[in-house]
Write a protein that holds these residues in place. Structure first.
Motif, short mmCIF file in Angstrom:
data_model
loop_
_atom_site.label_atom_id
_atom_site.label_comp_id
_atom_site.label_asym_id
_atom_site.label_seq_id
_atom_site.Cartn_x
_atom_site.Cartn_y
_atom_site.Cartn_z
N ASP A 7 -8.58 -3.17 10.30
CA ASP A 7 -8.47 -4.39 11.09
C ASP A 7 -8.09 -5.57 10.21
O ASP A 7 -8.28 -5.54 8.99
CB ASP A 7 -9.81 -4.67 11.78
CG ASP A 7 -9.61 -5.30 13.15
OD1 ASP A 7 -8.46 -5.71 13.43
OD2 ASP A 7 -10.56 -5.37 13.91
N ALA A 8 -7.55 -6.58 10.83
CA ALA A 8 -7.13 -7.77 10.09
C ALA A 8 -8.33 -8.40 9.40
O ALA A 8 -9.43 -8.45 9.95
CB ALA A 8 -6.50 -8.77 11.04
N ASP A 9 -8.11 -8.85 8.14
CA ASP A 9 -9.19 -9.49 7.38
C ASP A 9 -9.59 -10.82 8.01
O ASP A 9 -10.74 -11.24 7.93
CB ASP A 9 -8.74 -9.71 5.93
CG ASP A 9 -8.58 -8.38 5.20
OD1 ASP A 9 -9.32 -7.44 5.55
OD2 ASP A 9 -7.71 -8.30 4.32
N ALA A 10 -8.63 -11.48 8.58
CA ALA A 10 -8.90 -12.78 9.19
C ALA A 10 -8.02 -12.89 10.43
O ALA A 10 -6.98 -12.23 10.52
CB ALA A 10 -8.57 -13.90 8.21
N PRO A 11 -8.44 -13.71 11.39
CA PRO A 11 -7.62 -13.86 12.59
C PRO A 11 -6.19 -14.27 12.24
O PRO A 11 -5.99 -15.17 11.43
CB PRO A 11 -8.34 -14.97 13.37
CG PRO A 11 -9.74 -14.94 12.88
CD PRO A 11 -9.67 -14.51 11.44
N GLY A 12 -5.24 -13.57 12.81
CA GLY A 12 -3.84 -13.90 12.58
C GLY A 12 -3.23 -13.20 11.38
O GLY A 12 -2.01 -13.23 11.20
N SER A 13 -4.05 -12.59 10.54
CA SER A 13 -3.48 -11.87 9.40
C SER A 13 -3.09 -10.46 9.85
O SER A 13 -3.62 -9.94 10.83
CB SER A 13 -4.45 -11.85 8.22
OG SER A 13 -5.61 -11.14 8.55
N PRO A 14 -2.18 -9.82 9.10
CA PRO A 14 -1.66 -8.53 9.58
C PRO A 14 -2.70 -7.41 9.54
O PRO A 14 -3.61 -7.43 8.70
CB PRO A 14 -0.52 -8.24 8.60
CG PRO A 14 -0.27 -9.49 7.86
CD PRO A 14 -1.51 -10.30 7.90
N LEU A 15 -2.51 -6.46 10.43
CA LEU A 15 -3.26 -5.21 10.35
C LEU A 15 -2.68 -4.38 9.20
O LEU A 15 -1.49 -4.46 8.92
CB LEU A 15 -3.11 -4.41 11.65
CG LEU A 15 -3.46 -5.10 12.96
CD1 LEU A 15 -3.07 -4.21 14.14
CD2 LEU A 15 -4.94 -5.41 13.00
N GLN A 16 -3.53 -3.62 8.57
CA GLN A 16 -3.07 -2.75 7.48
C GLN A 16 -3.13 -1.30 7.96
O GLN A 16 -4.19 -0.83 8.36
CB GLN A 16 -3.97 -2.92 6.25
CG GLN A 16 -4.13 -4.36 5.77
CD GLN A 16 -2.84 -4.94 5.21
OE1 GLN A 16 -2.06 -4.24 4.58
NE2 GLN A 16 -2.62 -6.23 5.44
N VAL A 17 -2.00 -0.65 7.92
CA VAL A 17 -1.94 0.75 8.36
C VAL A 17 -1.42 1.59 7.20
O VAL A 17 -0.53 1.17 6.46
CB VAL A 17 -1.01 0.91 9.58
CG1 VAL A 17 -1.07 2.33 10.11
CG2 VAL A 17 -1.38 -0.07 10.68
N GLN A 18 -2.01 2.75 7.05
CA GLN A 18 -1.54 3.70 6.04
C GLN A 18 -1.34 5.06 6.68
O GLN A 18 -2.07 5.43 7.60
CB GLN A 18 -2.57 3.86 4.91
CG GLN A 18 -2.69 2.67 3.99
CD GLN A 18 -3.59 2.99 2.80
OE1 GLN A 18 -4.60 3.67 2.95
NE2 GLN A 18 -3.20 2.51 1.63
N VAL A 19 -0.37 5.78 6.19
CA VAL A 19 -0.24 7.19 6.51
C VAL A 19 -0.51 7.95 5.22
O VAL A 19 0.17 7.73 4.21
CB VAL A 19 1.16 7.53 7.07
CG1 VAL A 19 1.32 9.04 7.24
CG2 VAL A 19 1.38 6.83 8.41
N LEU A 20 -1.54 8.79 5.25
CA LEU A 20 -2.00 9.46 4.04
C LEU A 20 -1.58 10.93 4.06
O LEU A 20 -1.64 11.60 5.09
CB LEU A 20 -3.53 9.37 3.95
CG LEU A 20 -4.12 7.96 3.97
CD1 LEU A 20 -5.65 8.02 4.05
CD2 LEU A 20 -3.70 7.19 2.73
N ARG A 21 -1.22 11.40 2.87
CA ARG A 21 -0.90 12.82 2.72
C ARG A 21 -2.18 13.64 2.59
O ARG A 21 -3.29 13.09 2.51
CB ARG A 21 -0.05 13.04 1.46
CG ARG A 21 1.18 12.16 1.40
CD ARG A 21 2.14 12.61 0.34
NE ARG A 21 1.53 12.82 -0.98
CZ ARG A 21 2.21 13.04 -2.09
NH1 ARG A 21 3.53 13.09 -2.05
NH2 ARG A 21 1.60 13.21 -3.25
N GLU A 22 -2.02 14.93 2.53
CA GLU A 22 -3.20 15.80 2.39
C GLU A 22 -3.98 15.50 1.12
O GLU A 22 -5.20 15.68 1.07
CB GLU A 22 -2.75 17.27 2.40
CG GLU A 22 -2.29 17.73 3.78
CD GLU A 22 -1.74 19.16 3.76
OE1 GLU A 22 -1.64 19.76 2.67
OE2 GLU A 22 -1.41 19.66 4.85
N ASP A 23 -3.28 15.07 0.05
CA ASP A 23 -3.98 14.77 -1.21
C ASP A 23 -4.57 13.36 -1.22
O ASP A 23 -5.10 12.92 -2.24
CB ASP A 23 -3.05 14.98 -2.41
CG ASP A 23 -1.84 14.03 -2.40
OD1 ASP A 23 -1.75 13.17 -1.50
OD2 ASP A 23 -0.98 14.16 -3.30
N GLY A 24 -4.48 12.67 -0.11
CA GLY A 24 -5.06 11.33 -0.01
C GLY A 24 -4.15 10.22 -0.46
O GLY A 24 -4.47 9.03 -0.30
#
Lengths: 131, 105
Positions: free
Chosen positions: B77-94
């Motif tokens: 989730d965004a750290d602060a209102p209006g800041s971007p969401l952080q999304v990651q796609v992780l491989r099997e090794d993390g």
């Protein structure tokens, strides 16, 4: 197999210059390919994953003769309008910038997808160019 | 192969096992923007029914994903209102295959 002289090279790109534009048609075979990956809403709206796939199709048609070994390093996209009326969109690609950093050739492309006069999305693609 | 057809990108690194075996990756890898579809799926899951028009997404493709590998998407989730969401796609090794900053409209 292409001869190396046929490939678009880093030196050939001119920042700010239009590279070209193309029409991409979302025909039944492409729809079927997408439906192997995701859903296709019945209301004609484009899922963002499909919009990006068609962006890449248009980019590939415009920026042809790509050398082997290119790496797609980044993508920035502004989604503006997901309504595709009909089955065609126009993809326009410019060279936004290029830079040499630590011996690596970075090329940034600016792309826009249009349905008629409506801009569906604006994108910036970053490639590590192989030659 | 559906995605190669869709994008008309039949780069042998994505579709030719013999070619890819001799490449630095050692095996065929998926198109980076195919991994990105997980981000859209995740956003649709967390924000159902919400129009994504006006959304801005900045993606860095940070590591290749082998064809057949299982990947997982995570959303912070965004750290602060209006800041971007952080999304990651992780491989099997993390290791992150891609990281994305998502600014919702």
């Amino acid at each position: 197999m292409r001869e190396p002289a046929d490939y678009r090279t880093f030196d050939s790109f001119q920042p700010g210059a239009l590279i070209g534009e193309t029409e991409v048609r979302l025909d039944d075979t492409l729809k079927a390919s997408w439906e192997g990956i995701g859903q296709l809403p019945p209301d004609g709206r484009l899922p963002p994953g499909l919009l990006v796939a068609l962006l890449m199709r248009g980019y590939g048609q415009v920026v042809d003769r790509r050398p082997p070994g290119n790496v797609h390093a980044g993508l920035e996209i502004d989604l503006l309008d997901d309504r595709l009326e009909g089955d065609r969109m126009r993809v326009v690609v410019r060279c936004a910038d290029k830079e040499l950093r630590k011996g690596r050739r970075w090329v940034h492309f600016a792309a826009e997808q249009f349905c008629g006069d409506r801009c569906l999305a604006r994108s910036r693609l970053t490639l590590l160019w192989a030659r | 192969m559906n995605y190669a057809h869709l994008t008309d990108d039949f780069n042998p690194i994505h579709v030719d096992d013999d070619f890819a075996a001799k490449s630095p990756f050692g095996k065929t890898i998926v198109h980076g923007t195919l991994s990105l579809t997980l981000v859209w799926d995740l956003l649709a899951q967390f924000y159902p029914g919400r129009s994504l028009n006006g959304m801005q997404v900045k993606v860095r493709f940070t590591a290749p994903v082998a064809v057949g590998e299982t990947v997982t998407a995570t959303l912070k989730d965004a750290d602060a209102p209006g800041s971007p969401l952080q999304v990651q796609v992780l491989r099997e090794d993390g290791q992150p295959a891609l990281t994305a900053e998502v600014t919702l409209p």
